[in-house]
Design an enzyme around this catalytic site. Structure first.
Site, mmCIF file in Angstrom:
data_model
loop_
_atom_site.group_PDB
_atom_site.id
_atom_site.type_symbol
_atom_site.label_atom_id
_atom_site.label_comp_id
_atom_site.label_asym_id
_atom_site.label_seq_id
_atom_site.Cartn_x
_atom_site.Cartn_y
_atom_site.Cartn_z
ATOM 1 N NE ARG A 76 -6.147 1.158 -2.880
ATOM 2 C CZ ARG A 76 -5.540 1.060 -4.015
ATOM 3 N NH1 ARG A 76 -5.306 2.083 -4.534
ATOM 4 N NH2 ARG A 76 -5.177 -0.098 -4.513
ATOM 5 C CG HIS A 110 -2.087 -1.083 1.188
ATOM 6 N ND1 HIS A 110 -2.292 -2.180 1.552
ATOM 7 C CD2 HIS A 110 -3.056 -0.840 0.009
ATOM 8 C CE1 HIS A 110 -3.077 -2.953 1.382
ATOM 9 N NE2 HIS A 110 -3.773 -2.237 0.363
ATOM 10 C CB CYS A 141 -9.569 -1.262 -9.398
ATOM 11 S SG CYS A 141 -9.979 -2.491 -8.035
ATOM 12 N NE ARG A 145 -1.124 -5.514 -1.686
ATOM 13 C CZ ARG A 145 -2.144 -4.796 -1.691
ATOM 14 N NH1 ARG A 145 -3.211 -5.545 -1.564
ATOM 15 N NH2 ARG A 145 -2.238 -3.411 -2.024
ATOM 16 C CG ASP A 191 -5.364 -7.608 -1.423
ATOM 17 O OD1 ASP A 191 -4.318 -7.996 -0.534
ATOM 18 O OD2 ASP A 191 -6.194 -6.708 -1.074
HETATM 19 C C1 PEP Z 1 -6.268 -4.875 -4.764
HETATM 20 O O1 PEP Z 1 -6.275 -5.469 -4.068
HETATM 21 O O2 PEP Z 1 -5.871 -4.757 -5.837
HETATM 22 C C2 PEP Z 1 -6.980 -3.411 -4.455
HETATM 23 C C3 PEP Z 1 -7.120 -2.636 -5.535
HETATM 24 O O3 PEP Z 1 -6.978 -2.947 -3.254
HETATM 25 P P1 PEP Z 1 -5.632 -2.660 -2.269
HETATM 26 O O4 PEP Z 1 -4.446 -2.252 -3.138
HETATM 27 O O5 PEP Z 1 -6.139 -1.317 -1.588
HETATM 28 O O6 PEP Z 1 -5.598 -3.721 -1.261
HETATM 29 MG MG MG Z 2 -6.925 -5.112 -2.049
#
Ligand code: PEP
Ligand code: MG
Length: 653
Positions: A343, A236, A557, A520, A510
């Site tokens: 988000r 993140h 996304c 990740r 994710d």
């Molecule tokens: C994802 O997991 O691809 C996502 C868009 O959510 P985040 O990166 O905020 O976990």
């Molecule tokens: Mg996610």
């Protein structure tokens, strides 16, 4: 097994060009010696070129000078100390004045700065530091460190947790004064004349999402690059860093050892290379690159209002991912077709409490207004994992912030958190529903793993609507409810989910982590985080087909949507809705305009038949080798995340 380990160990190291290896040195040079260039390599989070002075970000890396002084020098140390306090006070004053003029500034941000200003102007801290300078005959920076140590000790006896925590505020203020005291620039040389006086490249061992949020909001810093020693591209922190739109590298081994504040840094983030104290000859090359990237930015800006239609006539929608409400303006500037992912959890961080329904409503409605009639998809808070509210906020809802959590990514996160803290969830739902009465708002739920979770969410939405109705407050009566496909169970049972949801968006960041069991956030296993893994590709392909058969919208996304190579594959799978960092929209649009969806589908068919990841890469590389004009458009270098161009070769599936 041995084979995999072998591949892994070569894969985890970024390839180092031979010329670069020859230039490497064991240690950074001292202040006075002639500085030899040191070259470090890292992984690209945001491409581009930058030239600037290093500023170490972590507390311990401030490089505070420690030296003794003569008795006759005490006065000049006092003067330096007072002058530095005055400079910081002025900085606070200006920052506060700016913040007060801005819309959407949380009152806590102002209160926080006012507190720091009060601490700074505490006369006893200055006089007691002067006493230390006089008694110990040491420089002002050192005396401040000792003063802080002494204060820390006295704070250890305080039982009230809130008061005890204020030591961190004092430490931050003292650090700021120390930075002013010790942060004198080197005498202007050829390098510094070539760049703006304020070009700063921040270097840190690590950044938390909370740190980056602060950087995003700090207007007084002119940061032109970011170098992070640890980190992974899909964490993140990296996602937020990408939204700063400055060249950013993570996993830069040895950054904190080799770089010190004020070193001149030349960043070639396209290639993942940082040169510390570069030689003169390298500079024209980088300035050429800097002007090249600004030319392509100018070219792409002209596409802002163009419709995104592939060369063979397929309409594609490119939406924006937002972290903060103010990112909406940038989404509009970059011609986003709407917001595919807001988000919202970032509104819940860096503050001692949770935002009220009214505060959230104002924020969401502000985004809706900025987006001028375009869709705004608000994701309900994805808290948990590495995105945590403050200690105070956690304690206020009965969470022990010190309780160790073994697997935060598998724990009480996202929808699970919401269904444990239903008051907070209802408050957010009501705020979203109210914003829905002001424009086109959709609601999206993260991390669904059970079909029943989608049902429970529906019942909470109905309850929130009833409460708003009883209160006579306007709200969206028919809000669209969507879910994120991030957990393999949701991908496998998508058909069932789609009976309950209006749309879905695949969170590949994710989904890949959970499909491949690769954290990740962990750089040690990031070589295994490969979006081209056949399991990832076929899961995506199945999800897209399932959603199309059900007649429901599906988008992606996660970060791969902004990677031209991967976006091409998604196009070939039939995907028509993408959501990404605003900063990436125009270059992906330029790429899509030149692409053929039919050819992308052909490439996907070949990939589908491939049995190993090497074959998959081979097909991709062959296609782009035959379509140089397409590869030219994104210049390999712009690929932001684990892509076939940058990623390791080999890891057998
Ligand atoms: C994802 O997991 O691809 C996502 C868009 O959510 P985040 O990166 O905020 O976990
Ligand atoms: Mg996610």
């Amino acid at each position: 097994m041995d084979e995999l380990q072998k591949t892994a160990s070569t894969a985890s190291q970024e390839p180092t060009p031979p010329a670069v290896e020859a230039e490497q040195h064991d240690s950074a040079c001292g202040q006075e010696e002639a500085c030899e260039p040191v070259v470090l390599t890292g992984t690209v989070v945001s491409p581009g070129a930058a030239l600037g002075h290093a500023q170490m970000f972590a507390e311990g890396d401030l490089g505070i000078p420690h030296f003794s002084i003569e008795k006759t020098q005490t006065r000049s140390e006092f003067t330096r100390l007072r002058a530095a306090v005055h400079t910081v006070d002025k900085e606070f004053e200006e920052l506060l004045a700016d913040l007060r003029q801005e819309e959407d500034v949380p009152p806590e941000a102002i209160a926080f700065l006012e507190l720091h200003r009060q601490l700074l102007n505490d006369e006893s801290v200055i006089t007691e530091t002067q006493d230390i300078i006089r008694e110990k005959l040491i420089n002002a920076e050192w005396a401040l460190s000792l003063k802080l140590e002494e204060t820390r000790r006295s704070f250890e006896e305080i039982e009230d947790d809130y008061l005890a925590d204020r030591i961190e505020d004092i430490a931050q203020v003292i650090e700021r004064v120390q930075r002013v005291l010790s942060g004198r620039r080197r005498p202007a040389d050829t390098v510094s004349r070539m760049m703006s006086e304020s070009s700063v490249i921040l270097v840190a061992e690590d950044f938390s999402p909370a740190d980056i949020l602060i950087l995003k909001r700090r207007r007084d810093l002119s940061i032109t690059g970011l170098i992070i020693e640890k980190g992974a591209t899909t964490s993140h922190s990296s996602i937020l860093a990408r939204s700063l739109e400055i060249p950013t590298l993570v996993h830069v081994n040895g950054a904190c050892e080799h770089i010190k504040t004020d070193d001149v840094l030349l960043m070639d983030a396209d290639k993942g290379i940082v040169t510390v104290n570069p030689v003169q000859e390298n500079l024209p090359l980088i300035s050429k690159r800097m002007s090249k990237s600004s030319t392509s930015r100018l070219r792409q800006r002209r596409l802002r209002s163009a419709h995104c239609v592939t060369a063979d006539g397929c309409a594609v929608s490119l939406m924006a991912n937002l972290a903060l409400p103010e990112d909406a303006k940038e989404a509009m500037t970059n011609g986003a077709d709407g917001v595919g992912l807001f988000r919202s959890e970032f509104l819940f961080m860096n503050r001692p409490d949770f935002p009220s329904e009214d505060e959230q409503f104002e924020t969401y409605a502000g985004v809706v207004k900025t987006m001028k009639g375009k869709i705004v998809t608000i994701r309900t808070m994805d808290l948990g994992g590495d995105k945590l509210p403050s200690r105070e906020a956690m304690e206020s809802i009965g969470i022990d912030p010190d309780k160790p959590i073994n697997n935060p990514a598998l724990g009480n996160r996202a929808i699970r958190f919401c269904l444990k803290h239903t008051d907070l969830f209802l408050t957010q739902l009501k705020a979203i529903l109210r914003a829905g009465a002001t424009g086109r708002v959709r609601l999206m739920v993260p991390m669904l793993a059970w079909v029943s979770e989608a049902d429970i969410v529906q019942s909470y939405v109905r309850r929130a609507q009833e409460e708003l109705k009883d209160q006579g407050v306007p709200y969206a009566e028919n809000i669209q409810i969507g879910g994120m496909v991030e957990v393999p169970s949701a991908a496998l049972c998508l058909k069932q989910f789609l009976k309950r949801l209006d749309f879905v968006s695949v969170g590949t960041n994710d989904l890949i982590q959970y499909l491949l069991a690769v954290d990740r956030e962990d750089p040690d296993v990031s070589y295994l985080y490969d979006p081209l893994h056949p399991a990832v590709l076929s899961t995506l392909y199945n999800c897209i087909n399932t959603a199309h058969r059900a007649g429901k919208e599906i988008s992606v996304c996660g970060e791969v949507a902004a990677d031209p190579v991967f976006a091409f594959l998604l196009l070939g799978m039939g995907l028509r809705h993408f959501s990404m960092e605003s900063a990436r929209i125009l270059s992906i649009k330029e790429f899509m305009l030149a692409s053929s969806a039919k050819e992308a589908a052909g490439l996907m068919r070949r990939i589908h038949r491939a049995s190993t990841i090497q074959d998959i890469r081979k097909h991709i590389l062959e296609y782009f080798a035959d379509h140089e004009e397409l590869a030219d458009g994104f210049a390999v270098s712009q690929v932001p995340c684990a892509s076939p161009w940058q990623n390791v070769k080999g890891a057998e599936s």
